[in-house]
Write a protein that holds these residues in place. Structure first.
Motif, short mmCIF file in Angstrom:
data_model
loop_
_atom_site.label_atom_id
_atom_site.label_comp_id
_atom_site.label_asym_id
_atom_site.label_seq_id
_atom_site.Cartn_x
_atom_site.Cartn_y
_atom_site.Cartn_z
N LEU A 16 0.82 -1.21 0.00
CA LEU A 16 0.00 0.00 0.00
C LEU A 16 0.86 1.26 0.00
O LEU A 16 0.55 2.24 -0.69
N LEU A 17 1.95 1.25 0.75
CA LEU A 17 2.84 2.42 0.75
C LEU A 17 3.53 2.57 -0.61
O LEU A 17 3.69 3.69 -1.11
N SER A 18 3.89 1.46 -1.22
CA SER A 18 4.44 1.49 -2.57
C SER A 18 3.44 2.10 -3.55
O SER A 18 3.78 2.93 -4.40
N ALA A 19 2.17 1.70 -3.41
CA ALA A 19 1.12 2.23 -4.28
C ALA A 19 0.93 3.72 -4.08
O ALA A 19 0.74 4.48 -5.04
N LEU A 20 0.99 4.19 -2.83
CA LEU A 20 0.82 5.61 -2.55
C LEU A 20 1.91 6.42 -3.24
O LEU A 20 1.63 7.45 -3.87
N LEU A 21 3.15 5.99 -3.11
CA LEU A 21 4.26 6.73 -3.72
C LEU A 21 4.18 6.69 -5.25
O LEU A 21 4.38 7.71 -5.92
N PHE A 22 3.87 5.53 -5.81
CA PHE A 22 3.80 5.44 -7.26
C PHE A 22 2.60 6.18 -7.81
O PHE A 22 2.65 6.77 -8.90
N LEU A 111 -4.03 3.19 -14.77
CA LEU A 111 -2.91 2.44 -14.22
C LEU A 111 -3.37 1.28 -13.36
O LEU A 111 -2.58 0.41 -12.99
N ASN A 112 -4.69 1.24 -13.03
CA ASN A 112 -5.25 0.06 -12.36
C ASN A 112 -5.00 -1.21 -13.16
O ASN A 112 -4.95 -2.32 -12.61
N LEU A 113 -4.89 -1.06 -14.47
CA LEU A 113 -4.71 -2.23 -15.33
C LEU A 113 -3.39 -2.94 -15.06
O LEU A 113 -3.25 -4.11 -15.41
N GLU A 114 -2.44 -2.25 -14.44
CA GLU A 114 -1.18 -2.92 -14.10
C GLU A 114 -1.44 -4.06 -13.12
O GLU A 114 -0.90 -5.16 -13.28
N GLY A 115 -2.26 -3.80 -12.10
CA GLY A 115 -2.58 -4.85 -11.14
C GLY A 115 -3.29 -6.01 -11.80
O GLY A 115 -3.03 -7.18 -11.49
N ALA A 255 -2.89 2.70 -6.19
CA ALA A 255 -2.08 3.78 -6.76
C ALA A 255 -2.87 4.75 -7.64
O ALA A 255 -2.73 5.97 -7.51
N PRO A 256 -3.72 4.28 -8.57
CA PRO A 256 -4.45 5.22 -9.42
C PRO A 256 -5.37 6.17 -8.67
O PRO A 256 -5.58 7.30 -9.10
N PHE A 257 -5.95 5.72 -7.55
CA PHE A 257 -6.82 6.60 -6.80
C PHE A 257 -6.04 7.75 -6.17
O PHE A 257 -6.50 8.89 -6.12
N ILE A 258 -4.86 7.44 -5.70
CA ILE A 258 -3.98 8.49 -5.18
C ILE A 258 -3.64 9.47 -6.29
O ILE A 258 -3.69 10.69 -6.11
N GLN A 274 -18.20 10.08 -15.01
CA GLN A 274 -17.45 8.90 -15.41
C GLN A 274 -16.32 8.62 -14.44
O GLN A 274 -16.10 7.48 -14.02
N LEU A 275 -15.62 9.68 -14.04
CA LEU A 275 -14.49 9.53 -13.14
C LEU A 275 -14.95 8.99 -11.79
O LEU A 275 -14.34 8.07 -11.22
N VAL A 276 -16.05 9.53 -11.26
CA VAL A 276 -16.57 9.10 -9.96
C VAL A 276 -17.05 7.66 -10.03
O VAL A 276 -16.74 6.84 -9.15
N THR A 277 -17.82 7.32 -11.09
CA THR A 277 -18.34 5.96 -11.22
C THR A 277 -17.22 4.95 -11.36
O THR A 277 -17.21 3.88 -10.72
N ALA A 278 -16.24 5.29 -12.23
CA ALA A 278 -15.09 4.40 -12.40
C ALA A 278 -14.33 4.24 -11.09
O ALA A 278 -13.92 3.13 -10.72
N GLY A 279 -14.15 5.33 -10.37
CA GLY A 279 -13.45 5.26 -9.09
C GLY A 279 -14.17 4.40 -8.08
O GLY A 279 -13.55 3.64 -7.33
N LEU A 280 -15.52 4.49 -8.03
CA LEU A 280 -16.29 3.67 -7.11
C LEU A 280 -16.16 2.19 -7.43
O LEU A 280 -15.98 1.35 -6.54
N LEU A 281 -16.25 1.86 -8.72
CA LEU A 281 -16.10 0.46 -9.12
C LEU A 281 -14.71 -0.07 -8.77
O LEU A 281 -14.55 -1.19 -8.29
N MET A 282 -13.70 0.74 -9.04
CA MET A 282 -12.34 0.32 -8.73
C MET A 282 -12.12 0.21 -7.23
O MET A 282 -11.36 -0.64 -6.75
N SER A 283 -12.83 1.05 -6.45
CA SER A 283 -12.76 0.94 -4.99
C SER A 283 -13.36 -0.37 -4.50
O SER A 283 -12.84 -1.02 -3.59
N VAL A 284 -14.47 -0.79 -5.13
CA VAL A 284 -15.08 -2.08 -4.79
C VAL A 284 -14.10 -3.20 -5.09
O VAL A 284 -13.94 -4.14 -4.30
N GLY A 285 -13.44 -3.11 -6.24
CA GLY A 285 -12.44 -4.12 -6.60
C GLY A 285 -11.32 -4.19 -5.58
O GLY A 285 -10.90 -5.28 -5.16
N LEU A 286 -10.84 -3.05 -5.15
CA LEU A 286 -9.78 -3.02 -4.15
C LEU A 286 -10.26 -3.60 -2.83
O LEU A 286 -9.53 -4.31 -2.14
#
Length: 353
Positions: A16-22, A111-115, A255-258, A274-286
């Protein structure tokens, strides 16, 4: 007395710290990419990582701080070369080119696609265990990425998004190869990767006609590179050691949310539906990734390897004389049969039915 640690510690905090910095790298790179050629900027970021970590190593030696990590061996060199090429040369160049053609917030979320790429390669190619929660989380991340690239005419993957997706694939390959190097000193690996990739990208950019930016811009790029690439990479390598490639990639999806948050705050980019909806879906995934628990009865077959360790439940061997912990040396594991929560770390690489 043997010590037992939680399966969440220290791998999850490291990831998680790595993700925050990246995550901070995309918006800050977006701020610089207008005044620096993309390949030159990629080179400066990685050179900053390599030089910064080299200074850390030099300071460590000057202060007499002992190194407890395993050294890089000759048989590691082919893997290290592939890691430098995929993660140090190809991926950052593709990212810089992509950021030129899309917004920083969208680039950060993509950049979520990296995971996802890391997890799929770990699952399909390297046969790492992936359970239902990881798959559901990955599907939520993919849904968020699709919404992010949706236009009035339907799903539209523009050139910038495609380049960032290709960068994520290259980093996915890099992450899985790096897992096989994760027993060795991550600072040395990240230093070599930074110096080699940074030097090569800068040389190629200059040969193609790019010119060095002003000193202030150069300094800013190298500082961003040291923190968002160098320190982040060291933390990521340590997380790989404890979590395996698929789960480290899953946690790294923060990382992408940061990046998106910093983009909106610093670059005044618009917060769209779009940004909010995508962010919510990606938050559920996380959330699916963070709440996974993997526990079953398993067998550790006898093995011999080298890495830094303490004498916990998995390390029960004798030493000649007194030793401090942690320490590193080649050691042998006897066959062990037990049950506890675990991830596919360097000691848990068994198959599942």
């Amino acid at each position: 007395m043997a010590r037992t640690y939680s399966h969440l510690w220290p791998g999850v905090p490291l990831a998680l710290l790595s993700a925050l910095l990246f995550g901070a790298s995309a918006p800050f790179a977006k701020m610089l990419v207008g005044s620096v050629a993309p390949q030159l900027l990629a080179g400066l970021l990685y050179l900053g990582a390599g030089v910064g970590l080299a200074l850390v190593q030099g300071g460590r030696a000057a202060l007499g701080i002992p190194v407890t990590e395993a050294p890089i061996r000759r048989h590691d060199l082919p893997l290290l070369t592939a890691v430098v090429l995929c993660g140090g040369l190809v991926a950052p160049l593709l990212l810089m080119l992509g950021l030129q053609r899309t917004s920083a917030a969208s680039g950060s979320l993509l950049l979520n696609l990296e995971g996802l790429a890391t997890m799929l390669i770990a699952w399909v190619v390297f046969r790492e265990n992936v359970d239902r929660r990881l798959i559901l989380g990955a599907l939520a991340i993919v849904a968020g990425a699709v919404i992010l690239t949706w236009s009035g005419e339907g799903a539209h993957l523009d050139t910038g998004a495609a380049l960032i997706a290709a960068a994520c694939l290259a980093w996915g390959i890099d992450n899985n190869l790096s897992r096989k190097l994760s027993s060795a000193d991550p600072v040395v690996i990240a230093t070599i990767k930074g110096l080699a990739a940074g030097g090569a990208n800068i040389a190629i950019a200059l040969l193609l006609g790019a010119s060095m930016p002003p000193l202030f811009v150069t300094g800013a790029a190298t500082l961003v590179g040291f923190l968002s690439v160098g320190v982040s990479l060291v933390l990521f390598m340590l997380a790989l050691r404890h979590l395996g490639a698929a789960r480290t990639g899953a946690y790294f999806s923060l990382a992408p949310f940061i990046g998106a948050l910093i983009s909106v705050a610093l670059l005044a980019e618009q917060v769209t539906g779009q940004l909010v909806t995508a962010g919510l879906l990606m938050s559920v995934g996380l959330w699916f990734h963070l709440t996974e628990r993997h526990e079953h009865e398993h067998v550790h077959h006898a093995m011999e390897h080298e890495h830094t360790h303490v004498h916990d439940d998995h390390h029960q061997h004798d030493h000649d004389g007194y030793v401090t912990e942690p320490h590193s040396h080649r050691h042998r594991h006897a066959t062990l049969h037990h049950t506890h929560p675990h991830y596919p770390d360097i000691h848990h690489q068994h198959h599942h039915s």
